[in-house]
Scaffold this active site. Sequence first.
Site, short mmCIF file in Angstrom:
data_model
loop_
_atom_site.label_atom_id
_atom_site.label_comp_id
_atom_site.label_asym_id
_atom_site.label_seq_id
_atom_site.Cartn_x
_atom_site.Cartn_y
_atom_site.Cartn_z
N GLY A 8 0.94 -1.08 0.11
CA GLY A 8 0.10 0.03 -0.16
C GLY A 8 0.74 1.18 0.12
N ARG A 11 -0.01 5.44 -1.76
CA ARG A 11 -0.63 6.46 -1.29
C ARG A 11 -0.17 6.62 0.36
NH1 ARG A 11 -6.16 6.53 -1.12
NH2 ARG A 11 -6.27 4.20 -2.05
N ASN A 60 -3.11 -7.55 -4.85
CA ASN A 60 -3.98 -7.42 -3.68
C ASN A 60 -3.71 -8.37 -2.39
OD1 ASN A 60 -6.19 -7.63 -1.94
ND2 ASN A 60 -7.69 -7.72 -3.48
N VAL A 61 -3.10 -7.66 -1.47
CA VAL A 61 -2.55 -8.35 -0.60
C VAL A 61 -3.41 -9.48 0.24
CG1 VAL A 61 -0.73 -6.27 0.51
CG2 VAL A 61 -3.08 -6.76 1.43
N ASN A 89 1.76 -2.49 5.43
CA ASN A 89 1.17 -1.02 5.83
C ASN A 89 -0.27 -1.29 4.93
OD1 ASN A 89 1.08 2.10 5.86
ND2 ASN A 89 0.67 1.57 3.63
N SER A 141 -2.66 0.44 14.49
CA SER A 141 -3.32 1.51 14.68
C SER A 141 -3.65 1.63 16.14
CB SER A 141 -4.73 1.72 13.93
OG SER A 141 -5.77 2.57 14.60
N TYR A 154 -12.22 -2.67 12.27
CA TYR A 154 -10.85 -2.34 12.16
C TYR A 154 -10.05 -2.62 13.41
CZ TYR A 154 -7.36 1.37 11.16
OH TYR A 154 -6.28 2.09 10.66
P1 NAP Z 1 -4.73 5.37 2.42
O1 NAP Z 1 -4.40 6.74 2.26
O2 NAP Z 1 -6.17 5.11 2.27
O3 NAP Z 1 -3.99 4.48 1.51
C1 NAP Z 1 -4.12 3.22 1.47
C2 NAP Z 1 -3.18 2.47 0.63
O4 NAP Z 1 -3.34 0.90 0.88
C3 NAP Z 1 -3.12 2.76 -0.85
O5 NAP Z 1 -1.86 2.80 -1.37
C4 NAP Z 1 -3.86 1.47 -1.45
O6 NAP Z 1 -3.46 1.40 -2.62
C5 NAP Z 1 -3.67 0.48 -0.60
N1 NAP Z 1 -4.24 -0.72 -0.48
C6 NAP Z 1 -5.75 -0.91 -0.05
N2 NAP Z 1 -6.06 -1.96 0.08
C7 NAP Z 1 -5.16 -2.82 -0.46
C8 NAP Z 1 -4.91 -4.24 -0.80
N3 NAP Z 1 -6.10 -5.09 -0.50
N4 NAP Z 1 -3.58 -4.65 -1.55
C9 NAP Z 1 -2.79 -3.79 -1.59
N5 NAP Z 1 -2.73 -2.49 -1.50
C10 NAP Z 1 -4.03 -2.09 -0.85
O7 NAP Z 1 -4.24 4.77 3.96
P2 NAP Z 1 -3.22 5.45 5.02
O8 NAP Z 1 -4.04 6.43 5.93
O9 NAP Z 1 -2.01 5.77 4.28
O10 NAP Z 1 -3.02 4.10 5.95
C11 NAP Z 1 -1.82 3.23 5.56
C12 NAP Z 1 -1.97 2.21 7.04
O11 NAP Z 1 -1.99 2.94 8.13
C13 NAP Z 1 -3.26 1.31 6.92
O12 NAP Z 1 -2.86 0.15 7.45
C14 NAP Z 1 -4.03 2.03 8.00
O13 NAP Z 1 -5.01 1.27 8.44
C15 NAP Z 1 -2.91 2.49 8.70
N6 NAP Z 1 -3.43 3.78 9.69
C16 NAP Z 1 -3.76 5.06 9.29
C17 NAP Z 1 -4.11 6.00 10.04
C18 NAP Z 1 -4.54 7.28 9.60
O14 NAP Z 1 -5.04 8.33 10.38
N7 NAP Z 1 -4.47 7.86 8.22
C19 NAP Z 1 -4.07 5.88 11.60
C20 NAP Z 1 -3.67 4.45 12.05
C21 NAP Z 1 -3.43 3.53 11.12
P3 NAP Z 1 -4.43 2.12 -3.83
O15 NAP Z 1 -3.80 3.29 -4.05
O16 NAP Z 1 -4.14 0.98 -5.04
O17 NAP Z 1 -5.81 1.81 -3.61
#
Ligand code: NAP
Length: 243
Positions: A8, A11, A60-61, A89, A141, A154
């Site tokens: 992932g 982005r 797709n992971v 991630n 998280s 989640y």
């Molecule tokens: P995001 O901006 O929504 O980006 C998600 C990324 O994961 C994208 O690159 C997406 O690819 C990829 N992805 C989603 N489903 C996938 C799959 N099945 N196989 C491969 N890639 C996949 O999310 P983020 O905020 O950066 O979050 C990243 C991680 O941090 C996640 O695990 C999230 O739970 C965790 N997290 C985030 C926050 C927060 O506040 N943002 C807080 C705590 C934890 P595409 O671009 O191709 O869709």
Amino acid sequence: MKCALVTGSSRGIGKAIAIQLSKDHGLHVLINYSSNTKAAEDTLGLIKENGGSGELLQFNVQDSEAVKNVLGGWQEENADKHIEVLVNNAGVTKDNLFPWISEADWDQVLDVSVKGMYNCTQAVVTKMLRKRSGRIINIASLSGLKGVPGQTNYSAAKGAMIASTKALSQEIAKRKITVNAIAPGFINSDMTSELDQDMLKKMVPANRFGDAEEVAHLASFLASDKASYITGEVININGGVYS
Ligand code: NAP
């Protein structure tokens, strides 16, 4: 050649981690993503602008066959390259109060985070064990520690990642492989872009959301030689909202 696989990383937090690992450790970065090729190319472009190298690896992971075919295929074709750092991630949210969470949304949230971690770690850990070196970093998280209402799926997924991190770290520490989890709070990304930031930031002692780059610096430290005695840990990065 030493490589990092960041799932992932088209982005958000994954993108920032991919760029940071390239900058700080000169790793060749495998940029995994689900469907957004344009965004993944942007990550690669930024890595190259900084003088680094990498390549896209779309799968797709949660799909074990796809992981076997694409990641397994890459490993067969690149026997000289070693995935030294794995960052699990990729993650998604499907928030709702528990009575309204559909089975499909329950399964998907768990499958991307937990099954995805299983699939990707399975694919790389044997070689890490043979090489007696490696870093596995699981992006969990705050929800997996505290439990957040509206996020039972989640919270379950991220809690499972944390427990698995602790268990695996004890299995493989002897082989000089560390396994740690990072537990971010509110971080600016597409995942949080719909949230009411002005309201939520009042709950955060630091009075702001964090940036993906701040999480990336922590991941980069855990990937470094300097962090070789840290394993089985869950490190909060949340501006003081929970400890
Ligand atoms: P995001 O901006 O929504 O980006 C998600 C990324 O994961 C994208 O690159 C997406 O690819 C990829 N992805 C989603 N489903 C996938 C799959 N099945 N196989 C491969 N890639 C996949 O999310 P983020 O905020 O950066 O979050 C990243 C991680 O941090 C996640 O695990 C999230 O739970 C965790 N997290 C985030 C926050 C927060 O506040 N943002 C807080 C705590 C934890 P595409 O671009 O191709 O869709």
